[in-house]
Scaffold this motif. Sequence first.
Motif, short mmCIF file in Angstrom:
data_model
loop_
_atom_site.label_atom_id
_atom_site.label_comp_id
_atom_site.label_asym_id
_atom_site.label_seq_id
_atom_site.Cartn_x
_atom_site.Cartn_y
_atom_site.Cartn_z
N SER A 26 0.82 -1.21 0.00
CA SER A 26 0.00 0.00 0.00
C SER A 26 0.85 1.26 0.00
CB SER A 26 -0.96 -0.03 1.18
OG SER A 26 -0.23 0.14 2.36
N LEU A 27 1.00 1.82 -1.17
CA LEU A 27 1.54 3.16 -1.28
C LEU A 27 0.32 4.06 -1.40
CD1 LEU A 27 4.25 2.56 -4.02
CD2 LEU A 27 4.68 2.98 -1.62
N ARG A 28 0.50 5.30 -0.98
CA ARG A 28 -0.61 6.22 -1.20
C ARG A 28 -0.69 6.51 -2.69
NH1 ARG A 28 1.08 10.87 2.79
NH2 ARG A 28 3.11 10.15 2.13
N GLU A 29 -1.78 7.11 -3.08
CA GLU A 29 -1.93 7.45 -4.49
C GLU A 29 -0.82 8.44 -4.86
OE1 GLU A 29 -5.46 9.68 -6.07
OE2 GLU A 29 -6.04 7.58 -6.27
N PHE A 30 -0.13 8.20 -5.97
CA PHE A 30 0.90 9.16 -6.35
C PHE A 30 0.75 9.62 -7.79
CE2 PHE A 30 3.61 5.97 -8.37
CZ PHE A 30 3.31 4.82 -7.66
N GLY A 31 1.25 10.79 -8.03
CA GLY A 31 1.11 11.39 -9.36
C GLY A 31 2.28 12.27 -9.68
N CYS A 32 2.42 12.60 -10.96
CA CYS A 32 3.58 13.38 -11.37
C CYS A 32 3.26 14.19 -12.61
CB CYS A 32 4.73 12.43 -11.67
SG CYS A 32 6.15 13.26 -12.34
N GLU A 33 3.94 15.31 -12.74
CA GLU A 33 3.82 16.11 -13.95
C GLU A 33 5.23 16.56 -14.32
OE1 GLU A 33 1.42 20.03 -15.49
OE2 GLU A 33 0.94 19.18 -13.55
N GLN A 34 5.58 16.45 -15.60
CA GLN A 34 6.93 16.84 -16.03
C GLN A 34 6.88 18.11 -16.86
OE1 GLN A 34 8.47 13.17 -17.82
NE2 GLN A 34 10.25 13.42 -16.53
N SER A 35 8.01 18.79 -16.90
CA SER A 35 8.21 20.06 -17.62
C SER A 35 7.03 21.00 -17.48
CB SER A 35 8.58 19.85 -19.09
OG SER A 35 7.75 18.93 -19.71
N LEU A 36 6.72 21.33 -16.23
CA LEU A 36 5.62 22.26 -15.99
C LEU A 36 6.12 23.68 -15.81
CD1 LEU A 36 4.33 21.70 -12.35
CD2 LEU A 36 6.40 20.70 -13.20
N LEU A 37 7.42 23.84 -15.55
CA LEU A 37 7.98 25.18 -15.41
C LEU A 37 8.68 25.56 -16.70
CD1 LEU A 37 9.57 24.79 -11.87
CD2 LEU A 37 7.35 25.72 -12.42
N SER A 38 8.68 26.85 -17.03
CA SER A 38 9.26 27.26 -18.32
C SER A 38 10.74 27.63 -18.19
CB SER A 38 8.48 28.42 -18.90
OG SER A 38 8.56 29.54 -18.04
N ARG A 39 11.17 28.16 -17.05
CA ARG A 39 12.54 28.63 -16.95
C ARG A 39 13.58 27.52 -16.78
NH1 ARG A 39 13.80 33.03 -19.18
NH2 ARG A 39 15.54 33.36 -17.74
N PRO A 40 13.38 26.55 -15.89
CA PRO A 40 14.43 25.54 -15.71
C PRO A 40 14.56 24.63 -16.94
CG PRO A 40 12.86 25.47 -13.92
CD PRO A 40 12.26 26.32 -14.97
N ASP A 41 15.70 23.93 -17.00
CA ASP A 41 15.93 23.01 -18.11
C ASP A 41 15.12 21.72 -17.96
OD1 ASP A 41 17.86 24.68 -19.43
OD2 ASP A 41 19.17 24.23 -17.75
N GLY A 42 14.78 21.42 -16.74
CA GLY A 42 13.94 20.26 -16.50
C GLY A 42 13.17 20.49 -15.21
N SER A 43 11.92 20.08 -15.17
CA SER A 43 11.16 20.30 -13.93
C SER A 43 10.14 19.19 -13.75
CB SER A 43 10.47 21.65 -13.98
OG SER A 43 9.68 21.73 -15.12
N SER A 44 9.72 19.00 -12.54
CA SER A 44 8.69 18.01 -12.28
C SER A 44 8.02 18.35 -10.97
CB SER A 44 9.28 16.61 -12.19
OG SER A 44 9.95 16.45 -10.97
N SER A 45 6.84 17.80 -10.80
CA SER A 45 6.18 17.92 -9.51
C SER A 45 5.70 16.53 -9.16
CB SER A 45 5.04 18.93 -9.65
OG SER A 45 3.92 18.51 -8.98
N PHE A 46 5.97 16.10 -7.94
CA PHE A 46 5.61 14.74 -7.55
C PHE A 46 4.72 14.80 -6.32
CE2 PHE A 46 5.97 10.30 -6.58
CZ PHE A 46 6.29 9.70 -7.80
N VAL A 47 3.65 14.04 -6.36
CA VAL A 47 2.68 14.05 -5.27
C VAL A 47 2.53 12.63 -4.74
CG1 VAL A 47 0.28 14.50 -4.69
CG2 VAL A 47 1.42 15.93 -6.36
N GLN A 48 2.66 12.47 -3.44
CA GLN A 48 2.39 11.17 -2.81
C GLN A 48 1.37 11.41 -1.71
OE1 GLN A 48 6.98 10.04 -2.84
NE2 GLN A 48 5.86 8.68 -1.52
N GLY A 49 0.15 11.03 -1.94
CA GLY A 49 -0.90 11.36 -0.98
C GLY A 49 -1.00 12.86 -0.87
N ASP A 50 -0.82 13.39 0.32
CA ASP A 50 -0.87 14.85 0.49
C ASP A 50 0.51 15.48 0.46
OD1 ASP A 50 -3.55 14.94 0.58
OD2 ASP A 50 -3.74 15.13 2.74
N THR A 51 1.55 14.66 0.40
CA THR A 51 2.90 15.21 0.31
C THR A 51 3.17 15.61 -1.12
OG1 THR A 51 3.56 13.68 2.04
CG2 THR A 51 5.32 14.73 0.80
N SER A 52 3.72 16.80 -1.29
CA SER A 52 3.92 17.30 -2.64
C SER A 52 5.23 18.08 -2.73
CB SER A 52 2.73 18.17 -3.01
OG SER A 52 3.00 18.92 -4.14
#
Lengths: 235, 244
Positions: free
Chosen positions: A26-52
Amino acid sequence: MTSSACDTASPRCSSMMEVCEASSVSLREFGCEQSLLSRPDGSSSFVQGDTSVMAGVYGPAEVKVSKEIYDRATLEVLVQPKVGLPSVRERSQEQCVRETCEASLLLSLHPRSALTLVLQVLHDDGSLLSCCLNAACMALMDAGLPMSCLFCGVTCAINTEGEIITDPTAAQEKESRALMTFAIDSTERRVMMSSTKGSFSVHELQQCIAVSQEASEKIFQFYRDSVKRRYSKTP
Amino acid sequence: MFSSLKRRVDEVLLPGDEFSFEADDTISLTEPAKPEKAVCGPGLRRSGDRLVVCKSGVLRHKAPNVFWIDSQQRRYVPAKGESVIGIVTAKSGDVFKVDVGGSEQASLSYLAFEGATKRNRPNVQVGDLLFAQFIIANKDMEPELACIDSSGRANGMGVFGAGGLLFRVSLGLVRRLLAPQSEVRSDLETLFPCELVVGMNGRLWVKSSSIQQTLIIANLLQSCDTMTAQQRKQLFRKVQQGAL
């Protein structure tokens, strides 16, 4: 969005996010989005349950002469807490993430350059270090930096009854007797980094490693699916 | 021998994926026994007798034996022979320092221009844009540019004239623009006449008959990054009909 094992649906999981639902380990529900920021060369946002956690990677860029290493790139990791200034706790997290990234990145391919990884904590509801590791890996992949393997972070907590809880929430962390976070590589499922707190036996440690390795399969599969989906969008 | 690799062409691969090349057990007596060698492009690395992926992206193949990973990257890494758009940042002695968007500034000798001699120096000022080619680019040395080809001709390279607009797009879009029979380029040709310079470092320079048209083209190209072919065609048709 359909929620299964988790009882706290994350408000960050919009339809843009690719969401993986938890099942057997049982891992909490997790999600991710890549290249969401325009300035950096690479970016991501990762969510695990309520941790983000949001991550941004800059580089390979020009390096300060004082930090230059003649045969490999200099990696700098910055962890920004949700409120206030970075303190000792953030420094220790930075070190854990940096050492894991250094092990998986092929830094010798970009000598005399600087890589900067900024991790912004958006919300902490337990398993923060593992979320930071996952966000870091996705951001490094997005930046297209050469890596020998991928890595993921899994946090395990042992509660007072001796049960192992993977990906604990902040409340579960507080009640736990021991807390451990492992970074696991994608090729051989070996432990790359471990950070532990509390008391536990050798047997429990080995059990936790085994559970983390099992959980890592799911995260790596998720990585693959989300990168696949990202590349299917562009012609 | 490449069958394992060829099977995964056009699939998304992640760092750490491996391919192993075991030598065939049987040697054909009729065909000449020539060992096949895969040529590894960006994103692939040879490690012993294995091939390891080190970037996430789509595996591409060009006959007969060239393989590479096509990835969406934003930071440019200089490569020999590539043409880029640079900005002159300093003049020091007999070299110019040029910002190309890589990890280090590239150097450009003042003699590397068409018709330049020790007496006849090219007219290059700090802040000028120029189109140049990498003659040295490797990880251990400072990258070096030249504005002439091997026969000493400018061949389209050199300092940009006045006017025009410089902007940045992703490296993926640049490669799509430069591909033979590029769809984006042929769509663009249907709009207005314009002058377009494409640098492999993700910089584009465009000049059209009026500032308005220049801006329209720049905005269109920047938005091409995230659009599907269908969306792009639709948008271009709208512009063609004068909807903007």
